[in-house]
Design a protein around this motif. Structure first.
Motif, mmCIF file in Angstrom:
data_model
loop_
_atom_site.group_PDB
_atom_site.id
_atom_site.type_symbol
_atom_site.label_atom_id
_atom_site.label_comp_id
_atom_site.label_asym_id
_atom_site.label_seq_id
_atom_site.Cartn_x
_atom_site.Cartn_y
_atom_site.Cartn_z
ATOM 1 N N PRO A 41 69.422 42.522 29.280
ATOM 2 C CA PRO A 41 69.557 43.002 27.899
ATOM 3 C C PRO A 41 68.244 42.916 27.124
ATOM 4 N N THR A 42 67.217 43.603 27.633
ATOM 5 C CA THR A 42 65.887 43.541 27.024
ATOM 6 C C THR A 42 65.828 44.353 25.733
ATOM 7 N N VAL A 43 66.372 45.571 25.764
ATOM 8 C CA VAL A 43 66.449 46.424 24.574
ATOM 9 C C VAL A 43 67.800 46.182 23.912
ATOM 10 N N SER A 44 67.793 46.045 22.598
ATOM 11 C CA SER A 44 69.034 45.759 21.872
ATOM 12 C C SER A 44 69.087 46.576 20.596
ATOM 13 N N GLY A 95 62.052 34.998 17.517
ATOM 14 C CA GLY A 95 62.898 35.845 18.337
ATOM 15 C C GLY A 95 62.605 35.691 19.804
ATOM 16 N N ALA A 96 63.456 36.318 20.607
ATOM 17 C CA ALA A 96 63.310 36.169 22.049
ATOM 18 C C ALA A 96 63.684 37.448 22.747
ATOM 19 N N SER A 97 63.007 37.725 23.822
ATOM 20 C CA SER A 97 63.397 38.776 24.738
ATOM 21 C C SER A 97 63.508 38.133 26.098
ATOM 22 N N ILE A 111 66.920 25.558 20.297
ATOM 23 C CA ILE A 111 67.300 26.968 20.219
ATOM 24 C C ILE A 111 67.915 27.360 21.554
ATOM 25 N N SER A 112 69.116 27.916 21.478
ATOM 26 C CA SER A 112 69.842 28.323 22.676
ATOM 27 C C SER A 112 69.970 29.837 22.683
ATOM 28 N N TYR A 113 69.824 30.441 23.873
ATOM 29 C CA TYR A 113 69.839 31.898 24.002
ATOM 30 C C TYR A 113 70.995 32.318 24.907
ATOM 31 N N LEU A 114 71.916 33.107 24.358
ATOM 32 C CA LEU A 114 73.065 33.589 25.109
ATOM 33 C C LEU A 114 72.889 35.075 25.415
ATOM 34 N N ILE A 163 70.203 39.499 23.288
ATOM 35 C CA ILE A 163 70.111 38.045 23.448
ATOM 36 C C ILE A 163 70.510 37.411 22.120
ATOM 37 N N TYR A 164 71.543 36.589 22.152
ATOM 38 C CA TYR A 164 72.075 35.986 20.927
ATOM 39 C C TYR A 164 71.501 34.576 20.769
ATOM 40 N N PRO A 165 70.674 34.344 19.736
ATOM 41 C CA PRO A 165 70.096 33.003 19.546
ATOM 42 C C PRO A 165 70.906 32.158 18.568
ATOM 43 N N ASP A 166 70.929 30.879 18.801
ATOM 44 C CA ASP A 166 71.456 29.913 17.844
ATOM 45 C C ASP A 166 70.438 28.789 17.713
#
Length: 403
Positions: free
Chosen positions: A127-130, A160-162, A331-334, A340-343
């Motif tokens: 899921p690189t492009v969102s 942010g994250a990819s 920071i957790s990445y789902l 990519i959903y960060p919390d």
């Protein structure tokens, strides 16, 4: 504020607090837990059904776990800077999520298909492009750069994250002149900073009283009980309505005035690690791989950044205070179907309690435009208090999640 708006905010906050606090560790949901006599008691973990098995009129999100539907919806809302009503309709004061009345919902389905096709063709299915790649908080993508262009920041690792920027992949590192400590040394320093392994192993329960923020930013009373290794309970009330969440072994549920709902999959995993004892004391044991990636700053204090992979393959970044050794941020990445959903969880105001240092303020930030960061401020933490097992007992009837 209208009754309808108030009701929506209460429901949104309860979902966020109960099922999406701190996307952290599964803590071996399917494993058995020993009781006080050393025997093993197996508890059946509830099944995380697919979204189309639980919700109506699912067209393009088929196959994802039901516990990921709300993260997917929040991700899209945050990417476009909107709320539920942008694509969905309200009928008789209630959200009718299955209805196809709005053209925006049809457009959203087409855009999801486009994102999936791009990632399948050009990113090996990752899921690189969102949605956020193009929209950046706007309902319409901006195709022309705004002037003047911002100057690039020398530090960009905490945001942010990819896929390329996630822990375990290529990421910024310290300069060649800086020698970073080993991850094992940082984690051992953290254990010593909170009290040491011997003191940690003496802890078996915890009672907390304090306050938690609601959507308006107002604090309301909050309480939580925890019993290691795997039982926890918390409660808060909004406008006379009480919200209770319980973790008991491999299962969990939430309860309000309208009924009881099972926590499954990611909802259950998130809730487990919203409790300080479960997220703080056994930090080192949660990871299969750790690597120091860089130095950074939080509130003008130097921190070491540790890229970590959990035993369930979820990737995280941990930020440890370089001087004190305490954990400042996690920071957790789902990975979800469309991105990519960060919390992010921030730990503040560490205080000593019976020889153990625990954060008395925990701040949680997630992709929910309707709710500011949730802050829990503890006024009292008591360790090794005898707790009644009945508090963690399953209600007689629990309906399936999100029916």
């Amino acid at each position: 504020m209208s009754t309808k708006q108030t009701s929506i905010k209460i429901v949104a906050l309860s979902l966020l607090v109960s099922t999406s606090l701190v996307l952290l560790s599964n803590l071996s949901d399917a494993q058995s837990s020993p009781d006080q006599n050393g025997s093993t008691t197996m508890q059946s973990a509830p099944t995380d059904k697919t979204v189309e098995q639980v919700f109506k009129n699912i067209k393009v999100l088929n196959g994802i776990p039901q516990s990921q539907l709300y993260p997917v919806m929040r991700f899209m809302a945050a990417s476009l800077g909107t709320q539920c009503g942008f694509c969905h309709v309200f009928k008789n004061g209630q959200l009718d999520s299955a209805a196809d009345d709005k053209p925006e919902k049809q457009t959203a389905r087409a855009m999801i298909k486009m994102v999936l096709d791009i990632n399948k063709s050009y990113a090996e299915g990752n899921p690189t492009v969102s949605c956020y790649t193009c929209h950046r908080g706007r309902t319409s993508p901006q195709g022309i750069p705004s002037l003047p262009l911002p100057l690039p920041s020398p530090r960009s690792i905490a945001g942010g994250a990819s896929i390329a920027g996630l822990p375990g992949a290529a990421s910024p590192t310290a300069s060649n002149s800086t020698v970073l400590p080993a991850a094992e040394d940082i984690l051992n320093k953290y254990i010593n900073a909170i009290g040491g392994r011997a003191a940690i192993d003496q802890i078996h329960s915890c009672v907390i009283k304090g306050r938690i923020t609601i959507s308006s930013g107002q604090f309301v009373p909050y309480e939580a009980d925890q019993m290691l290794p795997d039982k926890a309970y918390d409660l808060f009330a909004i406008q006379g309505q009480t919200f209770v969440s319980v973790i008991s072994g491999s299962s969990g549920w939430s309860e309000n005035g309208e009924g009881v709902t099972e926590l499954v999959g990611q909802q259950l995993a998130d809730k487990k690690l919203s409790f300080p004892l479960l997220m703080i004391l056994k930090l080192k044991e949660q990871y299969s791989s750790v690597r120091v990636s860089a130095e950074d700053k939080i509130d003008d204090r130097d921190v070491f950044v540790v890229n970590a992979i959990r035993s369930d393959n979820k990737r995280e970044r941990l930020f440890f205070d370089a001087e004190s050794g305490l954990l400042r941020r996690r920071i957790s990445y789902l990975p979800i179907m469309i991105g990519i959903y960060p919390d992010q969880t921030d730990f503040e105001d560490y205080r000593a309690v019976d020889g153990i240092k625990l954060p008395f303020t925990i701040r949680f930030s997630s992709l929910d435009a309707r709710t500011p960061p949730i802050a829990r401020r503890f006024e009292e933490i008591r360790l090794n208090v005898p707790l009644d097992d009945l508090k963690f007992a399953r209600p007689v009837a629990a309906k399936p999640a999100n029916r």
